[in-house]
Each structure stands twice: as structure tokens, then as C-alpha cells.
Design a protein around this motif. Structure first.
Motif, PDB file in Angstrom:
ATOM      1  N   MET A 340      37.487 -74.611   1.513  1.00  0.00           N
ATOM      2  CA  MET A 340      38.382 -75.676   2.347  1.00  0.00           C
ATOM      3  C   MET A 340      37.899 -74.951   3.778  1.00  0.00           C
ATOM      4  SD  MET A 340      41.233 -76.462  -0.842  1.00  0.00           S
ATOM      5  CE  MET A 340      42.001 -77.938   0.351  1.00  0.00           C
ATOM      6  N   ALA A 341      38.547 -74.592   4.134  1.00  0.00           N
ATOM      7  CA  ALA A 341      39.343 -73.325   5.228  1.00  0.00           C
ATOM      8  C   ALA A 341      37.559 -73.486   6.057  1.00  0.00           C
ATOM      9  CB  ALA A 341      40.002 -72.282   5.190  1.00  0.00           C
ATOM     10  N   ILE A 342      36.412 -73.129   5.620  1.00  0.00           N
ATOM     11  CA  ILE A 342      34.829 -73.593   6.241  1.00  0.00           C
ATOM     12  C   ILE A 342      34.906 -75.777   5.862  1.00  0.00           C
ATOM     13  CG2 ILE A 342      32.484 -73.207   5.921  1.00  0.00           C
ATOM     14  CD1 ILE A 342      33.699 -70.328   5.120  1.00  0.00           C
ATOM     15  N   ALA A 343      35.012 -75.031   5.352  1.00  0.00           N
ATOM     16  CA  ALA A 343      35.181 -77.249   5.785  1.00  0.00           C
ATOM     17  C   ALA A 343      35.494 -77.720   6.507  1.00  0.00           C
ATOM     18  CB  ALA A 343      34.873 -78.064   4.778  1.00  0.00           C
ATOM     19  N   ALA A 344      36.492 -77.544   7.366  1.00  0.00           N
ATOM     20  CA  ALA A 344      37.384 -77.807   7.909  1.00  0.00           C
ATOM     21  C   ALA A 344      36.835 -77.472   9.415  1.00  0.00           C
ATOM     22  CB  ALA A 344      38.628 -77.767   7.828  1.00  0.00           C
ATOM     23  N   LEU A 345      36.235 -75.845   8.919  1.00  0.00           N
ATOM     24  CA  LEU A 345      35.869 -75.311  10.762  1.00  0.00           C
ATOM     25  C   LEU A 345      34.455 -76.627  10.899  1.00  0.00           C
ATOM     26  CD1 LEU A 345      36.253 -71.619  10.247  1.00  0.00           C
ATOM     27  CD2 LEU A 345      37.346 -73.463  11.588  1.00  0.00           C
ATOM     28  N   LYS A 346      33.558 -76.881   9.796  1.00  0.00           N
ATOM     29  CA  LYS A 346      32.814 -77.177  10.181  1.00  0.00           C
ATOM     30  C   LYS A 346      32.977 -78.901  10.495  1.00  0.00           C
ATOM     31  CE  LYS A 346      30.162 -77.469   6.333  1.00  0.00           C
ATOM     32  NZ  LYS A 346      29.470 -77.911   5.007  1.00  0.00           N
ATOM     33  N   ALA A 347      33.629 -79.498   9.974  1.00  0.00           N
ATOM     34  CA  ALA A 347      34.348 -80.940  10.706  1.00  0.00           C
ATOM     35  C   ALA A 347      34.249 -80.873  12.099  1.00  0.00           C
ATOM     36  CB  ALA A 347      35.493 -81.549   9.411  1.00  0.00           C
ATOM     37  N   ARG A 348      35.389 -80.183  11.890  1.00  0.00           N
ATOM     38  CA  ARG A 348      35.804 -79.559  13.675  1.00  0.00           C
ATOM     39  C   ARG A 348      34.456 -79.621  14.506  1.00  0.00           C
ATOM     40  NH1 ARG A 348      39.659 -75.138  13.596  1.00  0.00           N
ATOM     41  NH2 ARG A 348      39.177 -75.008  16.438  1.00  0.00           N
ATOM     42  N   HIS A 349      34.136 -78.571  13.846  1.00  0.00           N
ATOM     43  CA  HIS A 349      32.773 -78.736  14.630  1.00  0.00           C
ATOM     44  C   HIS A 349      31.635 -79.469  14.927  1.00  0.00           C
ATOM     45  CE1 HIS A 349      28.603 -77.525  15.957  1.00  0.00           C
ATOM     46  NE2 HIS A 349      28.757 -76.385  16.653  1.00  0.00           N
ATOM     47  N   ALA A 350      31.749 -80.309  13.811  1.00  0.00           N
ATOM     48  CA  ALA A 350      30.716 -82.191  14.276  1.00  0.00           C
ATOM     49  C   ALA A 350      31.168 -82.460  15.417  1.00  0.00           C
ATOM     50  CB  ALA A 350      30.585 -82.166  12.974  1.00  0.00           C
ATOM     51  N   GLU A 351      32.816 -82.591  14.955  1.00  0.00           N
ATOM     52  CA  GLU A 351      33.328 -83.532  15.744  1.00  0.00           C
ATOM     53  C   GLU A 351      33.054 -83.626  17.354  1.00  0.00           C
ATOM     54  OE1 GLU A 351      37.726 -85.015  16.686  1.00  0.00           O
ATOM     55  OE2 GLU A 351      37.593 -83.772  14.793  1.00  0.00           O
ATOM     56  N   THR A 352      33.244 -82.482  17.321  1.00  0.00           N
ATOM     57  CA  THR A 352      33.177 -81.478  18.811  1.00  0.00           C
ATOM     58  C   THR A 352      32.078 -81.711  19.530  1.00  0.00           C
ATOM     59  OG1 THR A 352      34.704 -79.930  18.444  1.00  0.00           O
ATOM     60  CG2 THR A 352      33.633 -79.629  20.238  1.00  0.00           C
ATOM     61  N   ALA A 353      31.183 -81.435  18.339  1.00  0.00           N
ATOM     62  CA  ALA A 353      29.360 -81.941  19.091  1.00  0.00           C
ATOM     63  C   ALA A 353      29.248 -83.189  19.179  1.00  0.00           C
ATOM     64  CB  ALA A 353      28.169 -81.325  17.623  1.00  0.00           C
ATOM     65  N   THR A 354      29.888 -83.713  18.137  1.00  0.00           N
ATOM     66  CA  THR A 354      29.499 -85.467  18.359  1.00  0.00           C
ATOM     67  C   THR A 354      30.217 -86.146  19.544  1.00  0.00           C
ATOM     68  OG1 THR A 354      29.587 -86.153  15.913  1.00  0.00           O
ATOM     69  CG2 THR A 354      30.141 -88.119  17.706  1.00  0.00           C
ATOM     70  N   ARG A 355      31.576 -85.044  20.365  1.00  0.00           N
ATOM     71  CA  ARG A 355      31.877 -85.545  22.158  1.00  0.00           C
ATOM     72  C   ARG A 355      30.891 -85.564  22.805  1.00  0.00           C
ATOM     73  NH1 ARG A 355      36.855 -83.982  19.612  1.00  0.00           N
ATOM     74  NH2 ARG A 355      36.837 -82.302  21.351  1.00  0.00           N
ATOM     75  N   HIS A 356      30.346 -83.871  22.731  1.00  0.00           N
ATOM     76  CA  HIS A 356      29.533 -83.723  23.385  1.00  0.00           C
ATOM     77  C   HIS A 356      28.051 -84.362  23.549  1.00  0.00           C
ATOM     78  CE1 HIS A 356      31.206 -78.953  23.420  1.00  0.00           C
ATOM     79  NE2 HIS A 356      32.381 -80.302  23.838  1.00  0.00           N
ATOM     80  N   ALA A 357      27.962 -84.815  22.384  1.00  0.00           N
ATOM     81  CA  ALA A 357      27.184 -85.810  23.070  1.00  0.00           C
ATOM     82  C   ALA A 357      26.258 -86.680  23.736  1.00  0.00           C
ATOM     83  CB  ALA A 357      25.938 -85.527  21.407  1.00  0.00           C
ATOM     84  N   GLU A 358      28.066 -87.252  23.562  1.00  0.00           N
ATOM     85  CA  GLU A 358      27.971 -88.481  23.955  1.00  0.00           C
ATOM     86  C   GLU A 358      28.773 -88.512  25.010  1.00  0.00           C
ATOM     87  OE1 GLU A 358      31.742 -89.846  21.432  1.00  0.00           O
ATOM     88  OE2 GLU A 358      30.015 -90.651  20.360  1.00  0.00           O
ATOM     89  N   SER A 359      29.126 -87.366  25.643  1.00  0.00           N
ATOM     90  CA  SER A 359      30.047 -87.525  27.202  1.00  0.00           C
ATOM     91  C   SER A 359      29.815 -85.847  27.394  1.00  0.00           C
ATOM     92  CB  SER A 359      30.680 -87.396  27.364  1.00  0.00           C
ATOM     93  OG  SER A 359      31.444 -87.918  28.985  1.00  0.00           O
ATOM     94  N   PRO A 360      28.355 -84.984  27.702  1.00  0.00           N
ATOM     95  CA  PRO A 360      28.487 -84.298  28.124  1.00  0.00           C
ATOM     96  C   PRO A 360      28.758 -83.430  29.175  1.00  0.00           C
ATOM     97  CG  PRO A 360      26.212 -84.555  28.533  1.00  0.00           C
ATOM     98  CD  PRO A 360      27.540 -85.680  27.650  1.00  0.00           C
ATOM     99  N   THR A 361      28.940 -83.784  30.484  1.00  0.00           N
ATOM    100  CA  THR A 361      29.052 -83.559  31.841  1.00  0.00           C
ATOM    101  C   THR A 361      30.542 -83.322  31.260  1.00  0.00           C
ATOM    102  OG1 THR A 361      27.539 -84.326  32.588  1.00  0.00           O
ATOM    103  CG2 THR A 361      29.557 -83.753  33.825  1.00  0.00           C
ATOM    104  N   ARG A 362      31.621 -84.376  30.685  1.00  0.00           N
ATOM    105  CA  ARG A 362      33.000 -84.192  31.095  1.00  0.00           C
ATOM    106  C   ARG A 362      33.438 -83.317  29.854  1.00  0.00           C
ATOM    107  NH1 ARG A 362      36.675 -86.763  27.337  1.00  0.00           N
ATOM    108  NH2 ARG A 362      34.571 -88.494  26.619  1.00  0.00           N
ATOM    109  N   HIS A 363      33.041 -82.783  28.916  1.00  0.00           N
ATOM    110  CA  HIS A 363      33.154 -82.421  27.416  1.00  0.00           C
ATOM    111  C   HIS A 363      32.960 -80.847  28.507  1.00  0.00           C
ATOM    112  CE1 HIS A 363      34.949 -85.159  25.178  1.00  0.00           C
ATOM    113  NE2 HIS A 363      34.546 -85.442  25.047  1.00  0.00           N
ATOM    114  N   ALA A 364      32.399 -81.053  29.167  1.00  0.00           N
ATOM    115  CA  ALA A 364      31.972 -78.675  28.946  1.00  0.00           C
ATOM    116  C   ALA A 364      32.792 -78.358  29.990  1.00  0.00           C
ATOM    117  CB  ALA A 364      30.486 -79.377  30.508  1.00  0.00           C
ATOM    118  N   GLU A 365      33.694 -79.171  31.215  1.00  0.00           N
ATOM    119  CA  GLU A 365      33.980 -78.406  32.330  1.00  0.00           C
ATOM    120  C   GLU A 365      35.588 -78.696  30.777  1.00  0.00           C
ATOM    121  OE1 GLU A 365      36.119 -82.413  34.377  1.00  0.00           O
ATOM    122  OE2 GLU A 365      33.292 -82.046  35.460  1.00  0.00           O
ATOM    123  N   ALA A 366      36.297 -79.080  30.196  1.00  0.00           N
ATOM    124  CA  ALA A 366      37.092 -78.483  29.124  1.00  0.00           C
ATOM    125  C   ALA A 366      36.917 -77.517  27.814  1.00  0.00           C
ATOM    126  CB  ALA A 366      37.755 -79.102  28.282  1.00  0.00           C
ATOM    127  N   ALA A 367      35.166 -77.310  27.872  1.00  0.00           N
ATOM    128  CA  ALA A 367      34.723 -76.256  26.435  1.00  0.00           C
ATOM    129  C   ALA A 367      35.166 -74.882  27.187  1.00  0.00           C
ATOM    130  CB  ALA A 367      33.256 -76.478  26.649  1.00  0.00           C
TER     131      ALA A 367
END
Length: 527
Positions: A340-367
């Protein structure tokens, strides 16, 4: 990396592993005699051997692992008395009117064993060596040692243990009750002598028998492993594994044959490694009573087989391990927490990856400092972890490994290279899973690296997979989910009478609604 140190039963010491062939690790594991289903104590030996192989791969060795299938020659006593286990099972089935050939019996129980191997996520070896495929080589092996080391009796060809140095050193037979298990056979020169070829008794016909220089018959169990290990790994090879019961008779006899073949300094393997017994409250696991615990029984009772694998890993392989249903339940809960803990990490990672894919420049500053921000990298990492885990490595994640993650990796590596201390390694994994404020890509890659050693499929197994669902349950999962959804709606509407009625109906059907489950609102079937 830390040196790999393993306990060598031959010297009774921890020793640094140095391979016979640079960069390679050659391992032979005594496999099952396929006259019956394997019990969970038998399967502990293969979880241990699989873990050893995974650690050798983790250390970078090219692994060649051989597991044999004994389909002939193993007597009902491990020494030289009793009937051949395969012939005995065929005779018992014939008495019941089941006219099944010994070859079909071997095929059936081999497949059952392979099913358990798959269920426990044990990796396939490089070779499955089937004993009956090697009978000509066994006869040839016996011929090369017969003149100096063997003698004939009416019952077959016997090995004279006095012709090799330090016979029984592995078992410490004189002090550890090894010789006491060996029964006398009329005509043997010494109690410890053993048959390497057993002639078919006059007037009898075996289903499995071959012509040999000593008469029609079948090879001895001990001969089989010496021949197959040499044929597939060469002599000497690196590691020979098996249950601790093999340390007393079977493996000393293998060593004696190997010495006769190659010289007194050659035991066949450099390391001899043995896992200890699995104990249940009634005593050692045994098939003699006819009732024993199988992996399939655990599954039928609704337990995921990986819970049993975790249960094995929680104990050191050289320690006795007690089985209880309560212990299996505890292992399942521990496994579920990690999943369950790993599933939560995967979900967070997928969400972050999706945001980066949509707006890589904006999220790069906060990465985070070590996070890779390219859309392609995010896509690859996300896809990798949402699909499969064990092929992902830290080298495929850009940036330096955060110190907190590296520390847990170092602790994990120190544990598994300290004679496969998986109990400590699991705590390092749990520490890694619980880390906060670290780069998730690195965290997931490190989890995958650890899981590749432990074999728990942590990035692919789901919480739903781990629900307890006995085979005898009559209610379907879809019906349970529909009822639980209705109960949730009732509780939200504060219709507690309806909520209680739904719960009571589920209980009557064997479903325990776990409102107080610390892992979240869940259910299990108890039928």
C-alpha cells in the motif's frame, strides 16, 4: 560493495565467497522426489535457494543454477533400506485401482512442484535436470570408480566409504547422530556404505529399470546428483544447497562419490549450504502421516503465496522456523503495508510525471535537486513503475542518489551479503519505503533493486491481490464490493440501521468488514 560471506556447512564457518570461475556463480540445488506433493517445509528450501541465487545476481555474478527432479532411485529411507518412493506410489495407486504409470506420476507431481515454484515467485533455474534423462551418464560414472571404490552384492553395486578420506565430515556423523540413521544391509562391509546401483530383485519387474554391467536395475539416489551436477556445472562448482536433512547422509555420499571421481581434495562444491527445518506445532513437517500443509492449501484458505515467501524471509535460513496461521496472517499484514505504501508512492510519481509532461518548464523550477524533469524521462519512469519493477535500476534514473536512500541501500546490501540476513534486509526496505522528502524516482528504483533480491513483487502486487478469499467462499468479489458501496452510502446518509443490516448480511456470508483496519477500510473472507 561488501564482500559476500556465506556459511559453509563443510567447515561450519562463515567464509568469503570466491567463485571457481571469475565472474560466474554455479549453483546446484537438490530438488524434489516427485512421488507426492511438496509441503511448505520442502518449499522453504527453494525460497532459500532462490534468495541465494538472487543475491549472487545482485552481486553481479553470471548465475547458472541447476535444480534436479528425482524421478527414480530415492528409497523410502534416505540410506539403503525400504522401497523406491516412485515405485511404492505407483503400487499404492494400483491397489486403489488407479492404473497410473510411474512416468505419469512423475509428470503430475513435477507439474505440481513447478506450480508452487511459480506461486512463490521463485525464478526459473538455468536447467531442470531430470534424473531419468541421465541414466547412461550415471552408469558411465559408476564404471570409472567401481574398481577402486565399489564392490558388488546380489542387491547391486555398493560404495565402500573407507576408500575415501574423512567420510562423513559434512555430517559430523560421529557426533551429530548421522551414522545412527543408517540401517544394516546384509553383506555391506561398513554400515555407512551405500548403493550406487540397485539391481531389480529376482522375480520382480520395475516400471523404471535399465541394463547395467551389474545387472538390470536403477541408479541410487546419491549417484544422480553427483552425475547431474558434474554434467551441467563441472567439478568443482561453487555452491550446493539443500535441506539440513541432506547434510547427514545424502550430501556426504555425494561428496564421497566426487572424491572417488576427482581426488580426495574435491568435495564437488566449494560451499555446501543447508536451510533448517520448518516446524509446525505438532513437530517437523512430514508426509508420512498423509496430511501435510501444501502451498495450494494456503491459497485455498485465501492467503496469497507471497505472504508465505515473506514469512520465510523473516527468519534466517539456518534457523528453525515455526509455522502458524497467526504468523502467516501477520506476514500478510506486513506485506500489505509495504504494498500500500509503495502504491501511494507510484501514484504520487505518476501524478508528478504527468504534470512535468504537461508543463516541463514550470515544474522544472520547483523540482527537487536530483529530479529529472524532461517529459520523456517522466514518461519512461512512470511507465516502468506502473507496469513492472524488477527491470528498473538506479542507473536508469538520472541524478545522484539521495544520501538517505543510499544509506538504506548500503544497510540492505550489508544484510544480504552477511549470509543472506533477509530479516534485517526487510527492515532496511521498510525504512526506504517510509522515507519522506526524497526523490520518488530514486526511491522507487531503490525499492525495485531491493525487491529484485527479496522477490516479493512489491511494485506489481496490489492490495486487492492480498485480500483473504478462501476457495470455499460462495459470494463473489463483485457482490461484496456492491454491498460495501451500498453500506458506505448508508453510513454517509446516517442510515445506520441499513448499514448494520448490510454488515450483518455480509458476516453471515463469511465476509468480515474491517472498519477498524489500520490499513484502511477493507474486508476479508473467513469461510
Amino acid at each position: 560493495m561488501t564482500e559476500l560471506r556465506l556459511f559453509n556447512s563443510l567447515t561450519r564457518q562463515l567464509e568469503t565467497f570466491t567463485p571457481v570461475h571469475a565472474g560466474e556463480a554455479r549453483v546446484y540445488t537438490c530438488g524434489p522426489t516427485v512421488y507426492n506433493y511438496p509441503h511448505i517445509g520442502n518449499m522453504r528450501a527453494y525460497v532459500f535457494a532462490d534468495t541465494l541465487g538472487r543475491v549472487l545476481s545482485y552481486k553481479g555474478y553470471k548465475l547458472t543454477h541447476v535444480i534436479n527432479i528425482t524421478d527414480v532411485g530415492h528409497l523410502t529411507d534416505d540410506a539403503d533400506t525400504g522401497e523406491d518412493k516412485m515405485e511404492k506410489m505407483a503400487a499404492e495407486k494400483a491397489q486403489k485401482g488407479e492404473l497410473t504409470s510411474i512416468w505419469d506420476i512423475a509428470k503430475h507431481y513435477t507439474q505440481a512442484y513447478w506450480d508452487d515454484i511459480k506461486a512463490l515467485n521463485i525464478r526459473q533455474p538455468a536447467h531442470w535436470s531430470i534424473a531419468t534423462d541421465y541414466v547412461p551418464q550415471m552408469i558411465a560414472f559408476a564404471e570409472t570408480i567401481a574398481d577402486k571404490h565399489c564392490y558388488e552384492l546380489d542387491s547391486g553395486l555398493y560404495f565402500d566409504t573407507s576408500t575415501v578420506a574423512n567420510y562423513g565430515a559434512l555430517a559430523r556423523a560421529k557426533t551429530e547422530d548421522g551414522e545412527a540413521r543408517i540401517d544394516e544391509v546384509e553383506g555391506k562391509r561398513h554400515a555407512a556404505d551405500f548403493a550406487i546401483w540397485r539391481n531389480t530383485p529376482a522375480g520382480e519387474t520395475r516400471q523404471m529399470e535399465w541394463d547395467s554391467p551389474w545387472g538390470k536395475g536403477a541408479p541410487g539416489w546419491h549417484l544422480e546428483c553427483s552425475v547431474m551436477s558434474e554434467a551441467l556445472l563441472g567439478l568443482p562448482f561453487d555452491i550446493h544447497t539443500g535441506g539440513i536433512d541432506h547434510r547427514e547422509i545424502h550430501h556426504p555420499n555425494e561428496i564421497a562419490q566426487n572424491q572417488a571421481r576427482c581426488g580426495s581434495d574435491h568435495s564437488g562444491a566449494r560451499f555446501w549450504m543447508h536451510n533448517n527445518f520448518l516446524i509446525e506445532r505438532s513437530g517437523k513437517m512430514s508426509k508420512s502421516s498423509g496430511g501435510f500443509l501444501r502451498v495450494q492449501l494456503l491459497i485455498d484458505k485465501g492467503f496469497h503465496p507471497l505472504a508465505y515467501r515473506l514469512m520465510c524471509l523473516q527468519a534466517h535460513y539456518r534457523s528453525e522456523m515455526e509455522f502458524s496461521w497467526e504468523g502467516l496472517q501477520a506476514a500478510l499484514v506486513r506485506l500489505k503495508r509495504m504494498v500500500m505504501a509503495i502504491a501511494a508512492l507510484k501514484a504520487r510519481h505518476a501524478e508528478t510525471a504527468t504534470r512535468h509532461a504537461e508543463s516541463p518548464t514550470r515544474h522544472a523550477e520547483a523540482a527537487p535537486r536530483h529530479a529529472e524533469t524532461s517529459p520523456r524521462h517522466a514518461e519512461l519512469v512512470s511507465a516502468s513503475y506502473l507496469a513492472t519493477s524488477e527491470s528498473k535500476t538506479l542507473k536508469q534514473v538520472q541524478g545522484d542518489v539521495p544520501l538517505a536512500i543510499q544509506t538504506t541501500l548500503d544497510d540492505f546490501g550489508a544484510a544480504v551479503t552477511d549470509d543472506l540476513n533477509t530479516a534485517v534486509a526487510i527492515t532496511s526496505l521498510e525504512t526506504l519505503v517510509a522515507l519522506k522528502k526524497v526523490d520518488i524516482a530514486h526511491q522507487l528504483a531503490a525499492i525495485a533493486e531491493m525487491d529484485a533480491v527479496l522477490g516479493l513483487s512489491l511494485l506489481t502486487v496490489t492490495r486487492q491481490d492480498l485480500r483473504i478469499r478462501p476457495k470455499t467462499a460462495t459470494i463473489t468479489e463483485a457482490e461484496i464490493e456492491t454491498a460495501l458501496a451500498a453500506r458506505k452510502d448508508a453510513r454517509a446518509a446516517k442510515d445506520f440501521a441499513k448499514s448494520d443490516a448490510i454488515r450483518d448480511d455480509l458476516i453471515a456470508k463469511g465476509v468480515e468488514v474491517m472498519d477498524g483496519d489500520p490499513l484502511g477500510w477493507d474486508w476479508k473472507l473467513d469461510v
